[in-house]
Structures are given as C-alpha cells and as structure tokens.
Design an enzyme around this catalytic site. Structure first.
Site, PDB file in Angstrom:
ATOM      1  N   GLU A  64       0.879  -1.165   0.000  1.00  0.00           N
ATOM      2  CA  GLU A  64       0.000   0.000   0.000  1.00  0.00           C
ATOM      3  C   GLU A  64       0.918   1.217   0.000  1.00  0.00           C
ATOM      4  O   GLU A  64       1.792   1.325   0.866  1.00  0.00           O
ATOM      5  CB  GLU A  64      -0.871  -0.028   1.267  1.00  0.00           C
ATOM      6  CG  GLU A  64      -1.924   1.027   1.240  1.00  0.00           C
ATOM      7  CD  GLU A  64      -2.806   1.022   2.491  1.00  0.00           C
ATOM      8  OE1 GLU A  64      -2.740   0.053   3.267  1.00  0.00           O
ATOM      9  OE2 GLU A  64      -3.538   2.004   2.676  1.00  0.00           O
ATOM     10  N   ARG A 100       4.812 -12.617   9.875  1.00  0.00           N
ATOM     11  CA  ARG A 100       5.449 -11.319   9.696  1.00  0.00           C
ATOM     12  C   ARG A 100       6.833 -11.357  10.310  1.00  0.00           C
ATOM     13  O   ARG A 100       7.065 -12.055  11.291  1.00  0.00           O
ATOM     14  CB  ARG A 100       4.701 -10.225  10.482  1.00  0.00           C
ATOM     15  CG  ARG A 100       3.363  -9.860  10.012  1.00  0.00           C
ATOM     16  CD  ARG A 100       2.812  -8.771  10.928  1.00  0.00           C
ATOM     17  NE  ARG A 100       3.198  -7.454  10.457  1.00  0.00           N
ATOM     18  CZ  ARG A 100       2.593  -6.826   9.467  1.00  0.00           C
ATOM     19  NH1 ARG A 100       1.592  -7.382   8.832  1.00  0.00           N
ATOM     20  NH2 ARG A 100       2.982  -5.625   9.093  1.00  0.00           N
ATOM     21  N   LYS A 103       4.127   0.890   9.257  1.00  0.00           N
ATOM     22  CA  LYS A 103       4.279   2.180   8.592  1.00  0.00           C
ATOM     23  C   LYS A 103       3.609   3.300   9.382  1.00  0.00           C
ATOM     24  O   LYS A 103       4.091   4.419   9.417  1.00  0.00           O
ATOM     25  CB  LYS A 103       3.690   2.095   7.185  1.00  0.00           C
ATOM     26  CG  LYS A 103       4.628   1.414   6.204  1.00  0.00           C
ATOM     27  CD  LYS A 103       4.012   1.295   4.839  1.00  0.00           C
ATOM     28  CE  LYS A 103       3.013   0.165   4.796  1.00  0.00           C
ATOM     29  NZ  LYS A 103       2.457  -0.083   3.471  1.00  0.00           N
TER      30      LYS A 103
HETATM   31  P1  ATP Z   1       2.442  -1.999   7.805  1.00  0.00           P
HETATM   32  O1  ATP Z   1       1.658  -2.450   8.985  1.00  0.00           O
HETATM   33  O2  ATP Z   1       3.880  -1.811   8.074  1.00  0.00           O
HETATM   34  O3  ATP Z   1       1.818  -0.863   7.089  1.00  0.00           O
HETATM   35  P2  ATP Z   1       1.279  -3.617   5.847  1.00  0.00           P
HETATM   36  O4  ATP Z   1       1.134  -5.092   5.882  1.00  0.00           O
HETATM   37  O5  ATP Z   1       0.069  -2.798   6.037  1.00  0.00           O
HETATM   38  O6  ATP Z   1       2.409  -3.237   6.848  1.00  0.00           O
HETATM   39  P3  ATP Z   1       1.538  -3.367   3.054  1.00  0.00           P
HETATM   40  O7  ATP Z   1       2.096  -2.251   2.274  1.00  0.00           O
HETATM   41  O8  ATP Z   1       0.089  -3.602   3.002  1.00  0.00           O
HETATM   42  O9  ATP Z   1       1.995  -3.134   4.547  1.00  0.00           O
HETATM   43  O10 ATP Z   1       2.346  -4.710   2.783  1.00  0.00           O
HETATM   44  C1  ATP Z   1       2.806  -5.151   1.532  1.00  0.00           C
HETATM   45  C2  ATP Z   1       3.194  -6.592   1.667  1.00  0.00           C
HETATM   46  O11 ATP Z   1       4.262  -6.724   2.594  1.00  0.00           O
HETATM   47  C3  ATP Z   1       2.041  -7.420   2.202  1.00  0.00           C
HETATM   48  O12 ATP Z   1       1.969  -8.614   1.485  1.00  0.00           O
HETATM   49  C4  ATP Z   1       2.411  -7.660   3.642  1.00  0.00           C
HETATM   50  O13 ATP Z   1       1.864  -8.848   4.104  1.00  0.00           O
HETATM   51  C5  ATP Z   1       3.931  -7.663   3.581  1.00  0.00           C
HETATM   52  N1  ATP Z   1       4.497  -7.248   4.873  1.00  0.00           N
HETATM   53  C6  ATP Z   1       4.278  -6.102   5.534  1.00  0.00           C
HETATM   54  N2  ATP Z   1       4.914  -6.079   6.707  1.00  0.00           N
HETATM   55  C7  ATP Z   1       5.574  -7.264   6.797  1.00  0.00           C
HETATM   56  C8  ATP Z   1       6.436  -7.849   7.772  1.00  0.00           C
HETATM   57  N3  ATP Z   1       6.730  -7.226   8.910  1.00  0.00           N
HETATM   58  N4  ATP Z   1       6.934  -9.083   7.523  1.00  0.00           N
HETATM   59  C9  ATP Z   1       6.650  -9.714   6.376  1.00  0.00           C
HETATM   60  N5  ATP Z   1       5.861  -9.219   5.412  1.00  0.00           N
HETATM   61  C10 ATP Z   1       5.323  -8.002   5.611  1.00  0.00           C
HETATM   62 MG    MG Z   2      -1.535  -2.563   4.917  1.00  0.00          MG
END
Ligand code: ATP
Ligand code: MG
Length: 558
Positions: free
Chosen positions: A39, A263, A273
C-alpha cells in the site's frame, strides 16, 4: 539422490513445498506468478524486504515472475512519493517485476464485479449507520442479525449502488455489503463491506470515484485479474481467506489462492508504517531514511548492502508462527558482507598526539597499506608517516596493568603498516593530564621490510596529525530502549532511546578524501562506516553501519 540434492530438498520452506506440489500436479500449467502488493502509504521497511525476497525469490526459483501491485484503494493516506520510493527500493534490493499494476486500474472491473454479485442476489446496499451495523454483527459465539435492508430487491440494490457511485449520498450513509452468512463463526463472512463512500481525491484516479472498494473486495479480485497463482500474505489474513475464496468462487474468476506466513518483527524497533510515520512526523528521526529507521532507505543510508538484507531474509526462513528476530542477526549479515567488500582505512576518533622525536620534521614518508586482505587484488593505498601522529587515547596507559600490549612508557608497539615505536616520555599539562607522548621509531622495522628482529605484541591504528582530514562520524545505537516497544504499556514512543545518535569528529587518513556518498569502509578496529549524502566538499560525514563485534549482546549479558 546426492547429498546436495537431499540438502536442497530438506531446506524447502512450506511455501516452496506448496509450489512444488502445484507444479507436479500441473496446476496452472506449472506456471508461477506471484505479486508484491504494497500500500503506497509509507516507505518500505525490512519486513517488506522479507515479503519481497519471498515473492520474487519464489518466482525466480520456479521460472516464474512477480507483479508489483500497488494496493491503492485507500486514497486518503496514499501518495506518489511513496510509489516512487517503493519502486526504487525493490530494484535496489535486486528484483524486477514483470508488470507494474495498481488496484486502482481495476476500479471499473471491480465495480462490474460488484454489480454481478448484486444481480446474483449476493450483495446489497445497506443504509444503516456504522454503529447500527456493528450492533447487529453479533459476537464470535452469538450470530448476527439481519439489517432491515438485507432483503432489498436486485433492482433497488442496482439503482442505489449506481447512485452511490454518482455521488448522490453522503459519506457514511450507505455501504455495499456481500450477502453471505450472519451466523458464520468467521466474523469476516458476516456480510462484509465491499464498498464505502469516500469523497476523496485519489493520487491516480483523481475525482472519478467517490466509492472505493474495501481491501477484501479489491485484493483477491486483483489477484484473479492478473492470474496470480500464489498470493502470499502475512498471518493476520488467515481469517480473510474464506472471504477471498468466496468472492472468487461466486464471481467465477481465475482461482488465485492465498497462503500466509509469519510477519518479520525485529528487536529494538517498530515495524508498522503507521508508527514509523509518527516517528517521522513528530521529528523523532530526521526522515524515512534516517539511518536508525528499519526502512530499506534508512538501512541503505546506514550502509547496509542489498546482499546483506537478502542474506538476512534467507537466514530467517519462512515461519508459520509470529516471532521476534534479534537485530544482531541483521547486523551479523551486514558485517559478513562488508568484511568481504569494504576497503580498510584508519581513523582516530579520540586522538592522543605522538611525537616521533627521531623522525625529521618536514618529512612525509609513504607507507603501503593493504586495501582489503579479503581481496588482495585491490592492492594498497599510501599512508603518510610523519613526525607527529595521532593514536587513540585508549591505546596509551601511563601505568598499565600486566598484559597491556598497547603503548606505555618504555613499551613498544607496531603502528599498522608502518614502524615499531617505543615510548620514552610522557608530557603533561599543569593539571597532570597527558598532553602528548614522545616516542622514537625503529628505523629498520618498517612493515614489509622489517629487519629489526623485534617481536611486539600490540598493533595500533594511527594517522598523521598533519595529513589527516577531520570528518564527522554519526554513531547510532538502538532506536528503542526495549526489545519490543509495541508490546509495552502506553505509547511506544515512550520507549525511544534518547541516546540513539551521537556525533563525533574523527581524524581520517587522507586516502578517504575521495570517498563518495554510499561508499563503505572498515575503519580498522572500529567497525564499518558509510559515507552519508550530507557530505560536502569540505566535510565528509560517515554513518557507523555496525561495529566490528556484537557489543550490544555483550552489554546485555547475553
Ligand atoms: P504496515 O503495517 O507496516 O503498514 P502492511 O502489511 O500494512 O504493513 P503493506 O504495504 O500492506 O503493509 O504490505 C505489503 C506486503 O508486505 C504485504 O503482502 C504484507 O503482508 C507484507 N508485509 C508487511 N509487513 C511485513 C512484515 N513485517 N513481515 C513480512 N511481510 C510483511
Ligand atoms: Mg496494509
């Protein structure tokens, strides 16, 4: 089967096993297409790197490809700045995508999908308020109750949904819901939202839309549109999987499948983020690329290499359970990589002047010093040896204990790549502080051509006092004082380490003058340092990437 093949087989992670099974069964003709779906609401962090290495790595291993898909269904938090940084970071990590896609590219298609579900009697417009909907939702042990709008006719639903799209209704006044099962033990199946009204400008579609699809309605359908074979996400999406499958089944579209892994969480930092954005906005760090941040851009500026991050992601493997990985493993990986690639240089940070009394005043004698013992082909650089030198304060003791092999009155040490010197006199100020030490050098003891026959136990790094260049060194410590700030009571920011940055001056050997931003060096006996982009023609700035040893583990008594 050879041992090598056995090893290979044993090291398959559970997702690779799934992929291999699928290939064996000829599913999708053996084709593998993954996607990385960020995102664009912030910069990528090391957790994303794990996901990137997994998605791109898997596709690469099985001869497939990976799409980069921006999951841009939430217009209020998203921005092109983030899109650009994400593309840069993925490429920097060493990966390239087959196609660059945006969930927003599919808004028309998703709208059509929604009307198909309405026509099939599987979706309805609900006029209830958010509170009313929540009140009727039930609990995991208690079934939900139908909203008064659940049994609207297909015609009425189509009309209302179209008018939602046209902007006739206020934000929050209506939603489109899937009609599934209000008694399901899985709360995500109790008539989940598909669309909400939002009068927000979108960074790509502008003001074309005032209704936006929810994650659950956008993600699986986007996967299906792109014919993604393996849609890999993190564990929190397990309860969403049934809904993912429900939409695909009822829309009769490409049967993408979702798989979940744990994760990545790291000690002494935060990995969301939203939280990282707070650190940036509230000035706790200088920006997304502050070298203390767990972002890819922060790690890059700190001196991490793509190889070290990829190796780290490999080493931690693919877990099925959430865990907290020790930051020192990441540090180990960068140390290991830089040990191979970084040129060696000498820098003194806490100088003590050494006057070599038997060395001529104006003489500058070049000493050859190897650039990198791990890479002999990189040759030598010249270090100027002069009458006045700097060594570290801690490398001299006036009254040393036994087995102190550094400099002390009467004692000899070798200056790395130069001569053996012996300390003859300690010069003090009125308060009794050591001001400088006077030494003599042993003429026939030069490194590489030593004929002195002397055996000395200590070797010190040093620089010429007159030829050295002052540089700024930014030393970093953990960003947080506790292992897992997110799990502590109260605000995670209460646990920030107030001493995470200290700035000192170093005296660097002149060969460093030509260093460029991004270059990495090992400062002998100190650690690895990367040139920061803040450097100017007048002043070099270095970030300490990591020390030579794991001092933190020692301090923590581990
Ligand atoms: P955040 O909570 O940091 O915003 P998010 O999952 O909302 O993380 P996205 O941009 O939606 O962030 O994630 C893009 C991809 O990266 C998704 O497939 C997500 O599952 C993966 N991802 C995000 N954070 C992690 C993590 N800590 N470990 C492994 N994969 C991750
Ligand atoms: Mg997200």
């Amino acid at each position: 089967m050879t041992i090598e093949e056995k090893k290979e087989e044993k090291s398959l992670n559970f997702i690779e096993e799934i992929v291999e099974d699928d290939i064996r069964e000829g599913k999708h003709g053996g084709r593998v297409l993954t996607r990385f779906p960020p995102e664009p609401n912030g910069y990528l962090h090391i957790g994303h790197a794990k996901s990137i290495c997994l998605n791109f790595g898997l596709a690469k291993k099985y001869g497939g490809g990976t799409n980069l898909r921006f999951d841009d269904t939430n217009p209020t938090t998203e921005d092109v700045e983030y899109v650009d940084s994400i593309k840069y970071d993925v490429r920097w990590l060493g990966f390239d995508w087959v196609e660059e896609r945006y969930a927003s590219d599919y808004f028309d298609q998703l709208y059509t999908f929604a009307t198909e579900l309405i026509k099939a009697g599987l979706a309805y417009v609900d006029d209830s308020t958010a509170e009313e909907i929540a009140a009727l939702k039930g609990t995991p042990t208690e079934p939900g109750k139908p909203s008064p709008y659940r049994d609207r006719s297909v015609e009425e639903n189509l009309d209302l949904f179209e008018r939602m799209r046209k902007g006739e209704f206020a934000e929050g006044s209506r939603v489109l819901r899937a009609k599934i099962d209000l008694a399901s033990p899985n709360m995500h199946l109790r008539d989940p939202f598909m669309y909400r009204i939002k009068f927000a400008h979108h960074h790509r579609t502008g003001d074309t839309w005032c209704i936006y699809p929810m994650y659950d309605f956008a993600h699986g359908q986007s996967d299906a549109i792109e014919k993604i074979t393996h849609s890999i996400c993190t564990l929190e999406f397990i309860p969403h999987r049934a809904l993912y499958d429900w939409f695909i089944k009822n829309l009769e579209i490409f049967p993408s499948k979702q798989y979940e892994f744990a994760r990545l969480n790291l000690t002494y930092t935060v990995m969301s983020k939203r939280k990282l954005l707070q650190l940036v906005n509230e000035g706790h760090v200088t920006g997304w690329d502050d070298p203390r941040m767990p972002t890819i851009s922060g790690l890059r500026r700190r001196g991490y290499t793509p190889e070290s991050i990829r190796n780290f992601c490999d080493r931690i493997g693919v877990a099925k359970r959430d865990n907290l990985i020790d930051m020192s493993l990441l540090e180990f990986c960068v140390r290991e990589d830089l040990n191979k690639s970084a040129a060696r240089r000498m820098v003194v940070t806490d100088p003590l002047k050494v006057v070599v009394t038997n060395f001529p005043e104006d003489k500058v004698e070049p000493c050859q010093s190897e650039n990198n013992p791990e890479q002999p082909e990189t040759g030598d650089r010249e270090m100027p040896f002069t009458r006045e030198l700097y060594i570290e304060q801690e490398d001299f003791m006036e009254n040393p204990p036994k087995k102190y092999f550094r400099l002390a009155p009467g004692q000899m040490v070798r200056l790395k790549s130069a001569y053996i010197i012996q300390c003859n006199e300690v010069v003090k100020d009125a308060d009794g502080n050591v001001q400088e030490v006077h030494c003599t050098y042993i003429e026939n003891s030069k490194s590489g051509q030593d004929e002195s026959g002397l055996k000395v136990k200590g070797t010190l790094h040093w620089v010429s006092a007159s030829e050295a260049i002052p540089v700024e060194i930014r030393q970093y410590d953990r960003l947080f004082r506790v292992e897992d700030p997110s799990s502590e009571e109260g605000d995670f920011k209460d646990y920030l380490n107030p001493d995470s940055l200290s700035v000192i001056t170093g005296y660097a050997e002149p060969a460093l003058q030509s260093a460029q931003p991004g270059d990495s060096f090992q400062f002998l006996r100190k650690g690895y340092f990367a040139v920061d982009p803040d450097s100017t023609a007048d002043k070099l700035v270095f970030n300490r990437t990591v020390g030579l040893r794991d001092n933190w583990a020692k301090e923590a008594g581990k």
